[in-house]
Design an enzyme around this catalytic site. Structure first.
Site, short mmCIF file in Angstrom:
data_model
loop_
_atom_site.label_atom_id
_atom_site.label_comp_id
_atom_site.label_asym_id
_atom_site.label_seq_id
_atom_site.Cartn_x
_atom_site.Cartn_y
_atom_site.Cartn_z
N LYS A 1 -15.76 48.08 8.57
CA LYS A 1 -16.33 47.72 9.87
C LYS A 1 -17.53 48.61 10.16
CE LYS A 1 -15.98 48.82 14.12
NZ LYS A 1 -17.40 48.57 14.43
N GLU B 1 -22.61 68.17 21.06
CA GLU B 1 -23.50 67.41 20.17
C GLU B 1 -24.34 66.44 21.00
OE1 GLU B 1 -21.92 64.38 17.43
OE2 GLU B 1 -23.11 65.34 15.85
N GLY C 1 -18.04 59.13 12.64
CA GLY C 1 -18.48 58.77 14.00
C GLY C 1 -18.36 59.97 14.92
N GLY D 1 -13.11 59.74 16.81
CA GLY D 1 -12.36 60.27 15.66
C GLY D 1 -10.97 60.71 16.06
O1 TXE Z 1 -19.92 56.56 18.03
P1 TXE Z 1 -18.48 55.99 17.69
P2 TXE Z 1 -20.96 56.11 19.16
C1 TXE Z 1 -21.59 60.98 17.73
C2 TXE Z 1 -22.87 61.27 18.47
C3 TXE Z 1 -22.97 60.11 19.41
C4 TXE Z 1 -21.53 59.85 19.74
C5 TXE Z 1 -21.22 58.47 20.23
O2 TXE Z 1 -22.73 62.46 19.19
O3 TXE Z 1 -23.69 60.42 20.56
O4 TXE Z 1 -20.85 60.08 18.54
O5 TXE Z 1 -21.74 57.49 19.35
C6 TXE Z 1 -16.19 52.61 15.80
N1 TXE Z 1 -11.19 52.59 16.95
N2 TXE Z 1 -21.82 60.36 16.44
O6 TXE Z 1 -20.29 55.79 20.44
O7 TXE Z 1 -17.88 55.25 18.83
C7 TXE Z 1 -17.55 52.07 16.18
O8 TXE Z 1 -17.50 50.67 16.32
C8 TXE Z 1 -11.80 52.51 15.76
C9 TXE Z 1 -21.76 61.25 15.32
O9 TXE Z 1 -21.84 55.09 18.58
O10 TXE Z 1 -17.73 57.14 17.14
C10 TXE Z 1 -18.38 52.54 14.99
O11 TXE Z 1 -18.18 51.65 13.90
N3 TXE Z 1 -13.14 52.53 15.62
C11 TXE Z 1 -21.82 60.57 14.04
C12 TXE Z 1 -17.75 53.91 14.68
O12 TXE Z 1 -16.48 53.91 15.32
C13 TXE Z 1 -13.89 52.65 16.72
C14 TXE Z 1 -22.33 59.23 13.90
C15 TXE Z 1 -18.56 55.10 15.18
O13 TXE Z 1 -18.82 54.92 16.55
C16 TXE Z 1 -13.31 52.73 18.01
C17 TXE Z 1 -22.32 58.45 15.13
C18 TXE Z 1 -11.90 52.70 18.10
N4 TXE Z 1 -11.26 52.78 19.25
C19 TXE Z 1 -22.08 59.04 16.33
N5 TXE Z 1 -14.30 52.84 18.92
C20 TXE Z 1 -21.77 61.35 12.79
N6 TXE Z 1 -20.66 62.01 12.49
O14 TXE Z 1 -22.73 61.32 12.03
C21 TXE Z 1 -15.47 52.82 18.23
N7 TXE Z 1 -15.22 52.69 16.91
#
Ligand code: TXE
Length: 499
Positions: free
Chosen positions: A182, A392, A235, A240
């Site tokens: 996904k 972050e 993510g 996480g």
């Molecule tokens: O990330 P999400 P978001 C950090 C960065 C950013 C913050 C939020 O600080 O501002 O996260 O970003 C999926 N069950 N990083 O909201 O939600 C979602 O669909 C399972 C750091 O965009 O963590 C996507 O595919 N999955 C980072 C994935 O999780 C779920 C990279 C990541 O999105 C879910 C990105 C759920 N309940 C953001 N809810 C890094 N480590 O590099 C969402 N998702």
């Protein structure tokens, strides 16, 4: 300059059990081009029924053709896929840039580099060996098998969509698992093009499934479905944590990569002509939207003014603009909510008393007014206690924090819940050895920053997550070990005593 075609009217499809399909509900969502701020593609909005179908298809493929294929044939498939990605690298890079607004130069580099992961892990597929144990029981032959886990759910973010998916898919498939992937709802278009190449390479139906949709709607199901053996997630840390908790209910295996607040540390003895661009590349490349962003510049007090001045002068020259233009150095933020988050943090930093040295707002240039831009922003004299130094931001915002000596640099760098990466700039050989030993981070770069490779392990300390991606040992995250016992001596067992 690369042309920007108008809104794709075509409704895209996802891949479930070898079938290209719309969502069962028939719903779609719009994917936005961060430079124009307008929708440019229509992506299927999968629901729980689609997630279930994909997981069931993956489970069936795992029991079927994939299980019986030789490891060598599996490895060759991965290599064939690598060749297809290499051929399509330019197309994939343009899709990525349109979907997430990151620089075309960066996405080109990533898309050209991705094949190496599939070749490397494809090469490892038939080197997954067990051991013969010199067991301490006469007449017994004991050996181990290293076997795949089953269905792996890969949940990936928007910042480097294909690269971060590759870090999961290549070892998972090489180890013999099947995958439900996904991608982020903010960057699904390149994932669809990538999935087509798995089909073209000849992967059996159901081995790779792509489900597009919102994490808030299908994420939980993709984690908790009983047929899922493992979840590989990159993510934000809040998501996480939630994934980890949901996975605990079914005792699923999990690896998490959750970003950081990495310190990029400049000592007075550093070569300044390298350290200053090193600090800039650590944060403003990728508009700060990288998990390894060196968002805290720790600078030794004796060179603090010099470094701050040079940094500001250098960052001020960064060309902000269309990410499809190879001359652009700072592109837009990928999502509108993320841009708001970055601007909020800038307000917080000001209200906490950090001194703004550069940027701090959306650019004034009317030519890019419709895009989701934030100027490269630098705050000076930041204290480690401020939120801007602890949380972050995931945007082009750098905090400069002064320190006196090595001890204080270590104390400040390690004073974080995160531990993904760190940088050290020094000409002192002893210090170049001492610092990496004491920094609590999964990757440490000395006199360089922001390098990754398929050959070298990557992952977090502390709340930056756990499990390692890349490098030989990454394949172990997708394997389990079985111990097999054979009585070769024809002995008659004593039924009531453990052997
Ligand atoms: O990330 P999400 P978001 C950090 C960065 C950013 C913050 C939020 O600080 O501002 O996260 O970003 C999926 N069950 N990083 O909201 O939600 C979602 O669909 C399972 C750091 O965009 O963590 C996507 O595919 N999955 C980072 C994935 O999780 C779920 C990279 C990541 O999105 C879910 C990105 C759920 N309940 C953001 N809810 C890094 N480590 O590099 C969402 N998702």
């Amino acid at each position: 300059m690369i042309a920007r075609p108008p809104l794709a009217e075509e409704k895209l499809e996802m891949l479930i059990g070898g079938r290209w399909t719309a969502a069962a509900s028939g719903d779609y969502f719009e994917s936005f081009d961060p430079f124009t701020g307008k929708p440019w593609a229509l992506v299927p909005r999968a629901g729980v029924a689609d997630a279930d179908q994909a997981i069931e298809a993956a489970a069936e493929a795992f029991r079927g053709a994939w299980r019986t294929m030789t490891a060598t044939a599996r490895g060759q498939l991965l290599c064939r896929f690598a060749d297809l990605v290499a051929e399509e690298a330019e197309t994939l890079a343009v899709l990525e840039t349109r979907d997430n607004g990151k620089l075309i130069n960066e996405m080109r580099m990533q898309c050209r580099y991705i094949p190496q992961w599939f070749r490397f892990f494809g090469g490892l597929a038939d080197k997954i060996e067990g051991r013969v144990i010199p067991i301490d029981k006469p007449g017994v032959f004991n050996y181990t098998r290293r076997e795949p886990l089953g269905v792996v759910t890969a949940i990936t973010p928007w910042n480097s969509p294909l690269m971060l998916a590759t870090w999961k898919l290549a070892p998972a498939l090489a180890a013999g698992n099947t995958v439900v992937w996904k991608p982020s709802e903010f960057s699904s278009v390149s994932a669809i093009a990538f999935a087509k190449l798995f089909e073209k390479a000849g992967f059996p139906k159901g081995v790779v499934n792509l489900v597009t949709g919102f994490g808030s709607e299908i994420g939980d199901r993709l984690v908790t479905h009983p047929a899922v053996a493992k979840v590989a997630f990159t993510g934000g840390d809040a998501t996480g944590r939630r994934v980890y908790q949901s996975a605990a209910g079914g005792l699923k295996k999990v690896t998490l990569e959750l970003g950081g607040k990495s310190a990029n540390i400049v000592f007075a003895d550093a070569k300044m002509e390298a350290a200053v661009p090193g600090l800039v590349s650590g944060i403003f490349a990728a508009t700060g939207q990288t998990c390894i962003a060196g968002s805290r510049a720790l600078v030794q007090r004796s060179v603090y003014d010099e470094v701050a001045e040079k940094l500001v002068a250098f960052a001020r020259t960064a060309r902000i603009g269309d990410p499809l233009d190879p001359e652009t150095q700072v592109g837009p933020i990928t999502t509108e909510p993320q841009r708001r988050k970055v601007l909020d943090y800038i307000d917080i930093a000001r209200s906490e008393g950090a001194s703004q040295l550069l940027g701090g707002k959306a650019p004034d240039d009317p030519a890019i007014a419709s895009g989701w831009f934030v100027e490269p922003t630098i705050f000076g004299n930041v204290a480690q206690s401020m939120r801007i130094a602890r949380e972050e931001v995931f945007g082009p915002v750098l905090s400069i924090i002064p320190f006196e000596d090595e001890e204080e640099a270590i104390a400040i760098a390690n004073d974080s819940i995160y531990g993904l990466a760190a940088g050290v700039w020094t000409q002192d050989l002893g210090r170049a050895i001492r610092m990496p030993e004491r920094l609590e981070a999964g990757s440490v770069w000395v006199n360089m920053y922001r390098a990754t490779s398929y050959l070298s392990p990557f992952g977090g300390y502390k709340q930056s997550g756990f499990g390692r991606e890349n490098g030989r040992t990454a394949i172990d995250e997708y394997l389990q070990e079985k111990s097999v016992w054979i009585d070769a001596g024809n002995s008659i067992p004593a039924p009531f005593v453990q052997r």
